[in-house]
Design a protein around this motif. Structure first.
Motif, PDB file in Angstrom:
ATOM      1  N   LEU A 181       0.830  -1.210   0.000  1.00 28.34           N
ATOM      2  CA  LEU A 181       0.000   0.000   0.000  1.00 28.34           C
ATOM      3  C   LEU A 181       0.866   1.262   0.000  1.00 28.34           C
ATOM      4  CD1 LEU A 181      -2.819  -1.033   2.504  1.00 28.34           C
ATOM      5  CD2 LEU A 181      -2.970  -0.850   0.018  1.00 28.34           C
ATOM      6  N   VAL A 182       1.926   1.271   0.833  1.00 29.15           N
ATOM      7  CA  VAL A 182       2.776   2.467   0.896  1.00 29.15           C
ATOM      8  C   VAL A 182       3.526   2.668  -0.414  1.00 29.15           C
ATOM      9  CG1 VAL A 182       4.723   3.511   2.083  1.00 29.15           C
ATOM     10  CG2 VAL A 182       3.000   2.306   3.392  1.00 29.15           C
ATOM     11  N   ALA A 184       2.529   1.656  -3.352  1.00 28.17           N
ATOM     12  CA  ALA A 184       1.544   2.115  -4.326  1.00 28.17           C
ATOM     13  C   ALA A 184       1.228   3.595  -4.141  1.00 28.17           C
ATOM     14  CB  ALA A 184       0.266   1.275  -4.208  1.00 28.17           C
ATOM     15  N   ALA A 185       1.154   4.031  -2.884  1.00 30.43           N
ATOM     16  CA  ALA A 185       0.916   5.456  -2.634  1.00 30.43           C
ATOM     17  C   ALA A 185       2.076   6.299  -3.147  1.00 30.43           C
ATOM     18  CB  ALA A 185       0.697   5.684  -1.143  1.00 30.43           C
ATOM     19  N   SER A 186       3.314   5.821  -2.959  1.00 31.21           N
ATOM     20  CA  SER A 186       4.473   6.558  -3.471  1.00 31.21           C
ATOM     21  C   SER A 186       4.452   6.617  -4.994  1.00 31.21           C
ATOM     22  CB  SER A 186       5.768   5.903  -2.990  1.00 31.21           C
ATOM     23  OG  SER A 186       5.834   5.863  -1.580  1.00 31.21           O
ATOM     24  N   MET A 188       1.793   6.452  -6.903  1.00 28.78           N
ATOM     25  CA  MET A 188       0.725   7.377  -7.319  1.00 28.78           C
ATOM     26  C   MET A 188       1.136   8.824  -7.084  1.00 28.78           C
ATOM     27  SD  MET A 188      -2.667   5.362  -5.970  1.00 28.78           S
ATOM     28  CE  MET A 188      -3.712   6.701  -6.511  1.00 28.78           C
ATOM     29  N   GLN A 189       1.866   9.083  -6.003  1.00 28.17           N
ATOM     30  CA  GLN A 189       2.311  10.451  -5.744  1.00 28.17           C
ATOM     31  C   GLN A 189       3.236  10.941  -6.845  1.00 28.17           C
ATOM     32  OE1 GLN A 189       4.455  10.916  -2.105  1.00 28.17           O
ATOM     33  NE2 GLN A 189       4.374  13.142  -2.140  1.00 28.17           N
TER      34      GLN A 189
END
Length: 447
Positions: A181-182, A184-186, A188-189
């Motif tokens: 999840l982290v 993937a968040a990076s 997407m950022q």
């Protein structure tokens, strides 16, 4: 231009890799920390359980006027199964009893703890078993001959290790999910935040390249003559070309010119302001470079010192220090620093023109017939040799130069104009403005 995938750029890839490594390192540290906390928690729970078992054994000890005896054995199947890893051992005076799980062995406990004490033991038993044990010592009975009572309750550490391994097996999937999840968040950022900014920067750069010809045309139009008095002067187009060439030489000016520069310099010609900002004004004096290049950081004390020196440059250091609220040494150091950075250019006597009889002030506008660099340099050298010239500026607008003259009277002025100003190199025409009264005439005051 071709559109690039920003994820393939080195900065974005480095950012993604660094972020992933940081996330993995943080999760690894978290896993180690949780393992240590869980291990300590499991051991505390095991010791609490051993304490309860020891108290149950103590409750089964009774004394009916004779020696203490164990009323019954603990009814726990783990204590009956041989080598189960769970055992107890008790000393009633000289008599020792133990659970059937020890079979024909005893717990290797040597020295007894003091009466009333409790201690935690790590014991090694046959079959390479490691036990966690608690020992309690107390005294049973009253009178002159009390009986010492000693109890040891142990459990196998293998059970604790199995609990730790089970905890890790349950924890790892959640850590992996959190890492995914982290990451993937990076990702997407970077894709949602950084990539659009990169593409925007490319579009802005492309737009700057496309609009550069229009900017050049705008600068040339700004430098074009706007006054009918100078519309026929061929000097203006040449001056604009020289100024624009200076702008082109100015190491890639791609942004807008700050309007504060025009206000500070008192210039209306954008190209000349740019040249003055870079210290490349055709025919200009190099002393103006420091004004626009230097941006000294002045604090309140520096400004107060400059204000006092502007009013009276001969003020003693002791008096100046008293006025600004500092000692003499810091004030002297600050003045030396202001001189070194070029903010204070010198100290001079200010003469009174009225006392010298120079009461007639005239401003002369000069238009040039030739504004090439060589012609401008010839005019600059010649104008500096005329002692009646108090100030001379190259300006943008209806003429090329603005000169401030001081003379005794009108007749004196006419001689200066006819014999000196009009005979200067490449002067095409002049226009004079006589000053009637000096309304404001002062030195620059620091704000």
């Amino acid at each position: 231009m071709p559109r690039r995938d920003c994820l393939l750029d080195r900065p974005a890839a480095r950012l993604l890799l660094a972020g992933g490594a940081a996330v993995l390192a943080a999760l690894a540290g978290a896993a180690i920390g949780l393992a240590v906390l869980f291990d300590r928690h499991v051991e505390r729970v095991a010791l609490a359980d051993l304490d309860d078992r020891a108290l149950s054994l103590i409750a089964m000890v009774e004394q009916d006027g004779g020696p203490p005896r164990l009323r019954a054995f603990p009814r726990d199947p783990l204590y009956d199964r041989p080598f189960s890893g769970h055992s107890w051992q008790i000393w009633l005076g000289d008599q020792m009893l133990h659970s059937r799980s020890l079979w024909d062995h005893v717990l290797p406990v040597e020295d007894a703890a003091p009466a009333g004490a409790r201690r935690v033991l790590a014991l090694e038993v046959p079959r390479d078993r490691s036990l966690l044990a608690i020992e309690r010592s107390l005294v049973v009975g009253r009178g002159p001959d009390p009986v010492p009572l000693r109890i040891v309750v142990a459990t196998d550490r293998e059970d604790l290790e199995q609990a730790r391994q089970a905890f890790f097996r349950n924890l790892l999937p959640y850590l992996g999910l959190l890492a995914a999840l982290v990451l993937a968040a990076s990702f997407m950022q970077i894709t949602i935040g950084l990539c659009p900014l990169t593409r925007m920067a490319e579009r802005v750069s492309a737009r700057i390249r496309r609009t550069r010809p229009a900017a050049r045309a705008a600068i040339a139009a700004r430098a074009a003559p706007s006054s009918p008095a100078c519309a026929t002067s061929p000097a203006r187009s040449a001056a604009s070309s020289a100024n624009f060439a200076c702008v082109e030489k100015g190491a890639g000016l791609t942004g807008a010119m700050p309007i504060s520069l025009l206000d500070a310099a008192g210039l209306a010609d954008v190209s000349q302001a740019m040249c003055l900002k870079m210290g490349r004004m055709p025919g200009g004096r190099n002393k103006n470079r420091a004004i626009f290049r230097m941006k000294p950081e002045l604090d309140a004390q520096d400004r107060r010192i400059l204000a006092e020196l502007t009013e009276n440059a001969r003020i003693p250091i002791a008096e100046l220090a008293r006025r600004v609220g500092l000692s003499k040494t810091p004030v002297a150091q600050r003045i030396r620093h202001l001189e070194e950075i070029g903010l204070i250019t010198g100290y001079r006597a200010i003469l009174s023109p009225l006392k010298l009889g120079l009461t007639h002030v005239t401003y002369v506008e000069v238009s040039m017939s030739d504004t090439r660099e060589a012609a401008l340099q010839q005019f600059n050298a010649a104008i500096r040799a005329i002692p009646e010239v108090e100030e001379c500026y190259m300006i943008a607008g209806g003429c090329d130069y603005l000169i401030k003259l001081r003379s005794r009277d009108m007749a004196h002025f006419r001689r200066i104009l006819a014999e000196k100003i009009s005979t200067l190199p490449h002067v095409s025409n002049t226009s004079s403005h006589v000053s009637m009264e000096a309304v404001v005439e002062q030195n620059y005051h620091i704000g």
